[in-house]
Design an enzyme around this catalytic site. Structure first.
Site, PDB file in Angstrom:
ATOM      1  N   ASP A 177     -18.504  -1.562  -1.516  1.00 30.18           N
ATOM      2  CA  ASP A 177     -18.758  -3.000  -1.353  1.00 30.18           C
ATOM      3  C   ASP A 177     -18.651  -3.353   0.131  1.00 30.18           C
ATOM      4  OD1 ASP A 177     -19.155  -5.760  -1.962  1.00 30.18           O
ATOM      5  OD2 ASP A 177     -18.231  -5.424  -3.918  1.00 30.18           O
ATOM      6  N   GLY A 182     -19.391  -0.795   2.926  1.00 26.62           N
ATOM      7  CA  GLY A 182     -20.752  -0.656   3.421  1.00 26.62           C
ATOM      8  C   GLY A 182     -21.662  -1.693   2.775  1.00 26.62           C
ATOM      9  N   ASP A 183     -22.888  -1.747   3.256  1.00 24.93           N
ATOM     10  CA  ASP A 183     -23.879  -2.682   2.726  1.00 24.93           C
ATOM     11  C   ASP A 183     -24.928  -1.849   1.994  1.00 24.93           C
ATOM     12  OD1 ASP A 183     -26.122  -4.265   2.369  1.00 24.93           O
ATOM     13  OD2 ASP A 183     -25.802  -5.403   4.216  1.00 24.93           O
ATOM     14  N   PHE A 184     -25.055  -2.059   0.689  1.00 21.10           N
ATOM     15  CA  PHE A 184     -25.937  -1.157  -0.054  1.00 21.10           C
ATOM     16  C   PHE A 184     -27.415  -1.324   0.293  1.00 21.10           C
ATOM     17  CE2 PHE A 184     -24.502  -4.049  -3.746  1.00 21.10           C
ATOM     18  CZ  PHE A 184     -25.552  -4.957  -3.607  1.00 21.10           C
ATOM     19  N   ASP A 193     -15.803 -15.785 -47.205  1.00 21.76           N
ATOM     20  CA  ASP A 193     -14.436 -15.498 -46.754  1.00 21.76           C
ATOM     21  C   ASP A 193     -13.457 -16.384 -47.519  1.00 21.76           C
ATOM     22  OD1 ASP A 193     -12.725 -14.033 -44.848  1.00 21.76           O
ATOM     23  OD2 ASP A 193     -12.133 -16.072 -44.304  1.00 21.76           O
ATOM     24  N   ARG A 195     -23.387  -6.858 -12.756  1.00 22.62           N
ATOM     25  CA  ARG A 195     -23.546  -8.227 -12.238  1.00 22.62           C
ATOM     26  C   ARG A 195     -23.991  -8.215 -10.777  1.00 22.62           C
ATOM     27  NH1 ARG A 195     -20.650 -12.352 -15.248  1.00 22.62           N
ATOM     28  NH2 ARG A 195     -20.302 -13.515 -13.335  1.00 22.62           N
TER      29      ARG A 195
HETATM   30  C1  TTP Z   1      -6.359 -15.580 -53.777  1.00 23.31           C
HETATM   31  C2  TTP Z   1      -7.155 -14.393 -54.266  1.00 23.31           C
HETATM   32  C3  TTP Z   1      -7.944 -13.659 -53.411  1.00 23.31           C
HETATM   33  N1  TTP Z   1      -8.649 -12.583 -53.859  1.00 23.31           N
HETATM   34  C4  TTP Z   1      -9.482 -11.775 -52.945  1.00 23.31           C
HETATM   35  C5  TTP Z   1     -10.910 -12.277 -52.760  1.00 23.31           C
HETATM   36  C6  TTP Z   1     -11.333 -11.572 -51.486  1.00 23.31           C
HETATM   37  O1  TTP Z   1     -11.913 -10.319 -51.829  1.00 23.31           O
HETATM   38  C7  TTP Z   1     -10.029 -11.342 -50.756  1.00 23.31           C
HETATM   39  C8  TTP Z   1      -9.963 -12.157 -49.487  1.00 23.31           C
HETATM   40  O2  TTP Z   1     -10.470 -11.398 -48.441  1.00 23.31           O
HETATM   41  P1  TTP Z   1     -11.852 -11.662 -47.729  1.00 23.31           P
HETATM   42  O3  TTP Z   1     -11.642 -11.357 -46.299  1.00 23.31           O
HETATM   43  O4  TTP Z   1     -12.399 -13.002 -48.086  1.00 23.31           O
HETATM   44  O5  TTP Z   1     -12.832 -10.584 -48.372  1.00 23.31           O
HETATM   45  P2  TTP Z   1     -12.717  -9.023 -48.429  1.00 23.31           P
HETATM   46  O6  TTP Z   1     -11.936  -8.490 -47.278  1.00 23.31           O
HETATM   47  O7  TTP Z   1     -12.234  -8.623 -49.793  1.00 23.31           O
HETATM   48  O8  TTP Z   1     -14.250  -8.576 -48.296  1.00 23.31           O
HETATM   49  P3  TTP Z   1     -15.265  -8.845 -47.066  1.00 23.31           P
HETATM   50  O9  TTP Z   1     -14.459  -9.264 -45.864  1.00 23.31           O
HETATM   51  O10 TTP Z   1     -15.968  -7.545 -46.864  1.00 23.31           O
HETATM   52  O11 TTP Z   1     -16.169  -9.930 -47.530  1.00 23.31           O
HETATM   53  O12 TTP Z   1      -8.981 -11.772 -51.612  1.00 23.31           O
HETATM   54  C9  TTP Z   1      -8.582 -12.202 -55.196  1.00 23.31           C
HETATM   55  O13 TTP Z   1      -9.215 -11.223 -55.594  1.00 23.31           O
HETATM   56  N2  TTP Z   1      -7.816 -12.951 -56.058  1.00 23.31           N
HETATM   57  C10 TTP Z   1      -7.096 -14.013 -55.666  1.00 23.31           C
HETATM   58  O14 TTP Z   1      -6.418 -14.646 -56.486  1.00 23.31           O
END
Ligand code: TTP
Length: 709
Positions: free
Chosen positions: A494, A520-522, A88, A537
């Site tokens: 309930d 009621g009471d089940f 990410d 639950r």
């Molecule tokens: C800052 C920057 C980010 N990015 C991209 C990289 C990531 O693909 C995206 C950030 O989003 P992410 O959420 O990291 O990734 P995604 O949505 O593309 O894919 P997935 O969630 O399925 O893994 O931004 C560039 O391509 N160039 C850049 O300069």
């Protein structure tokens, strides 16, 4: 393959990239890695304010993306990958996290914040090594992050808009792509360029080297990850031979710390990375690797030791209605909060600071204010308020848990010790006062309301015309069901003491006609007629004998085509992994005759009444497990002893688990916003594939009923 000996270690493995990012795919395939692409369904909606640093958010999101894919492949597709890679990328400026812009205006907002300034790009990466043992997914998670600093030139409005109109910003964190047109905006880059593009390849290779070649780990650690391990060292790694074990060899020793901490404890292998093993128990006292981690604190144990303090801080802040005050008047100084709620200034300040540190409040120079989570879940009148359950936890569960030691020694509930009262009849004895009754109902309402959407939409119930929610309390689930299925009529059944107090909880402005309340009471009274019987639950309150009484009563009134739907927390079959559900089972021990059960146990109970074909889904929210049992009448001719063995075997093969997160599930007949906090407020770092609910859908056929046991 002299250049990528480390990646060579992955040649014989089923590697999955849990990402839809074309940039990540390109970076990894450019270096010859072979992998399958399974984009993650995990929605990037973790509560940002609950992370102390931006990179923690990126790492946790990467981890959740990878976990979702690993679990989905294991459970739904019954293919366990060997390695899952999640990533990410976020941009961080002035302490704020920027992800992908939602529209052009958002892109403009982001780019304006970056204009003329230096910012950081963080990519969190999670590498999951997976294996399937006895059909149970076991994983070792290694995660790390990389930071790259990028500076934008001073850019004119006109240029920013021209760039935005190019369309490039929309799928990129921070609203720019450094690898294309966005490169023109950038004055300098300090650090790994590929990290900005979405994948820190260099750090990834170092991490693999640490994982697959223990000797190099020390090199890497000594050098603080600032160089790649020598290629010579890895000659034997590029041969493509498969691993002898499921995980890289050195891992078990690296799991232990000086305290003998094991299992899911985090072990930091370098400054910005960690490794955690899920679903594993490493024997305590194994001294391998202790020396190298002897200086580490047993963070998991310390966290557990202190866990009650955080809970109590939340309880007290809720009890004092601090979140309500701050919602109306925040930001407020501690002294003003103290004046408003009638508490000491010094005590209030400490409580507010603790809450801020736990991610419940924000603290700025203007004072304290609620985080978004606090506004949604902690104020007492919010639509998804957990206030009722928190107060119940403080006033009722806390005193009971104080007597856990006695409960464990005696194997029974502790109402007499905690409250000096017998608990045989909750409403007639312990819940003698109107106030306590309302508090209990508010607690049940909180949880039922918060989870009702997932219970209602886990399976398509549109074929049913009438439902009866047994023990349905305030009708929170019933109201959700009639919203989702406009043709359904629901009867809430309930105890009279409960039904008499339901009016306070009825939704305003909603058409309530399809929901009726019957008292009621089940266990004793006749059950209302319905196509679908719901037990949410309820079963966990009772021992098996009573459950059989109840199920046989339901079974007796079911016609062919009728069904039963059960929602409960579900333990894993070996009862060792889902700590939330296991702790809930202790919770049942201190206060009821019941307990939490595994999917197999529920299925066995139901099978005695002719119910078969189990499906379990994982919701990813507070009530995580959803199960569906197709229930059919069976013939009475089975030989008992033999059937026990066969049944046991068949049980473990007959139910099917599916990943079902609030964020990825689409109700097939009506699209709805998921209401639940996917991440529990205080435990985002430990969010695993753990808890909780099972839903059982049991259908009747016209074959004769089986004999009762
Ligand atoms: C800052 C920057 C980010 N990015 C991209 C990289 C990531 O693909 C995206 C950030 O989003 P992410 O959420 O990291 O990734 P995604 O949505 O593309 O894919 P997935 O969630 O399925 O893994 O931004 C560039 O391509 N160039 C850049 O300069």
């Amino acid at each position: 393959m002299a250049l990528n000996p480390v990646l060579g270690k992955l040649v014989s493995k089923r590697v999955v990239l849990a990402s839809a990012s074309p940039r990540r795919q390109e970076i990894l395939s450019n270096v010859g890695l072979r992998f399958e692409v399974v984009p993650s369904w995990f929605k990037e909606t973790l509560e940002k304010s609950s992370f102390t640093a931006p990179y923690e958010y990126a790492v946790e999101t990467a981890k959740q993306k990878a976990l979702e894919v690993a679990n989905r492949m294991h459970v739904k597709h019954q293919r366990t990958p060997d390695v899952v890679i999640g990533a990410d990328t976020i941009v961080s400026v002035d302490g704020q996290i920027l992800e992908k812009p939602v529209d052009k205006q958002d892109a403009y907002r982001m780019l304006s914040r970056l204009n003329g300034k230096e910012h950081s790009v963080f990519t969190g990466v999670a590498i999951l090594h997976c294996c399937s043992k006895d059909n149970h997914l076991e994983m070792e998670i290694t995660d790390f992050y990389e930071e790259t600093k990028v500076k934008f030139s001073e850019l004119s409005e006109e240029l920013l808009w021209e760039y935005i109109h190019s369309g490039e910003p929309m799928d990129k964190a921070g609203g720019y792509g450094i690898q294309a047109l966005g490169g023109m905006l950038v004055e300098y880059v300090h650090g790994d360029f590929l990290n900005v593009v979405g994948f820190p390849l260099n750090h990834f290779c170092k991490k693999l080297a640490e994982l697959y070649y223990p000797a190099s780990k020390q090199n890497v650690q000594h050098k603080k990850c600032d160089s790649m391990p020598s290629v010579d060292t890895f000659k034997n790694l590029s041969d493509g031979k498969s691993e002898s074990s499921d995980f890289p060899e050195h891992k078990v020793s690296s799991k232990l710390d000086s305290s003998g901490m094991c299992s899911s404890g985090a072990v930091y292998t370098s400054e910005n990375s960690s490794t955690v093993r899920l679903g594993f128990t490493v024997p305590l006292g194994n001294q391998n690797g202790v020396s190298q981690s002897a200086s580490k604190l047993p963070s998991k144990i310390l966290e557990l030791m202190d866990g009650f303090r955080a809970s109590k801080a939340l309880f007290v802040a809720s009890k004092l209605k601090i979140f309500d005050h701050l919602k109306d008047k925040g930001p407020m100084k501690a002294v003003d909060v103290a004046n408003d709620v009638g508490t000491s200034v010094c005590g209030t300040e400490r409580l507010l600071d603790a809450c801020a540190s736990l991610g419940l409040l924000e603290k700025t120079s203007q004072g304290y204010s609620n985080t978004d989570s606090a506004n949604t879940y902690l104020t007492s009148d919010g639509k998804y308020s957990l206030h009722g359950y928190i107060i119940h936890s403080n006033d009722h569960l806390w005193p009971l848990f104080t007597n856990l030691e006695s409960a464990v020694k005696e194997g029974s509930r502790q109402n007499h010790r905690a409250f000096g009262k017998k608990a045989d009849d909750l409403f007639k004895d312990y819940y003698h006062s109107q106030e306590v009754k309302q508090r209990f109902m508010a607690a049940m309402h909180s949880i039922a309301h918060l989870t009702a959407r997932d219970v209602a939409t886990a399976f398509d119930l549109s074929k049913f015309k009438s439902a009866c929610d047994l023990g349905g309390c305030t009708g929170a689930l019933a109201h959700e069901l009639v919203q989702v299925y406009p043709n359904l009529k629901v009867t809430v059944f309930d105890l009279p003491e409960v039904i008499a107090n339901t009016s306070y909880f009825q939704p305003s402005g909603q058409h309530t006609a399809p929901v009726t309340f019957v008292s009621g009471d089940f266990f004793k009274d006749n059950l209302p007629e319905a196509d679908l019987y719901i037990l949410s639950r309820v079963l966990h309150d009772w021992p098996d004998e009573k459950i059989h009484v109840l199920l046989s009563k339901i079974s007796a009134v079911c016609r062919p085509g009728c069904a039963i739907l059960v929602a409960e927390m579900v333990l894993d079959d070996e009862k060792k992994n889902r700590s939330t559900a296991l702790l809930q089972s202790l919770n049942m021990l201190v206060q009821t005759e019941g307990k939490e059960r595994s999917g197999c146990e529920y299925q066995a109970l139901l099978e005695k009444h002719g119910f078969t074909n189990v499906k379990i889904r994982i919701t990813g929210n507070l009530l995580d497990w959803i199960a569906e049992y197709e229930i059919r009448r069976k013939k009475r001719c089975r030989k008992k002893k033999k059937s026990m063995v066969i049944e046991k075997k068949r049980i473990s093969q007959s139910y099917e688990e599916e990943v079902f997160t609030a964020s990825n599930f689409e109700c097939p007949y009506k699209k709805l916003e998921p209401p639940c906090p996917v991440v529990p407020l205080l435990s985002h770092r430990k969010l695993q594939l753990s808890p909780f609910y099972s839903i059982v859908l049991a259908q009747f056929s016209d074959i004769q009923k089986s004999p009762m046991m």
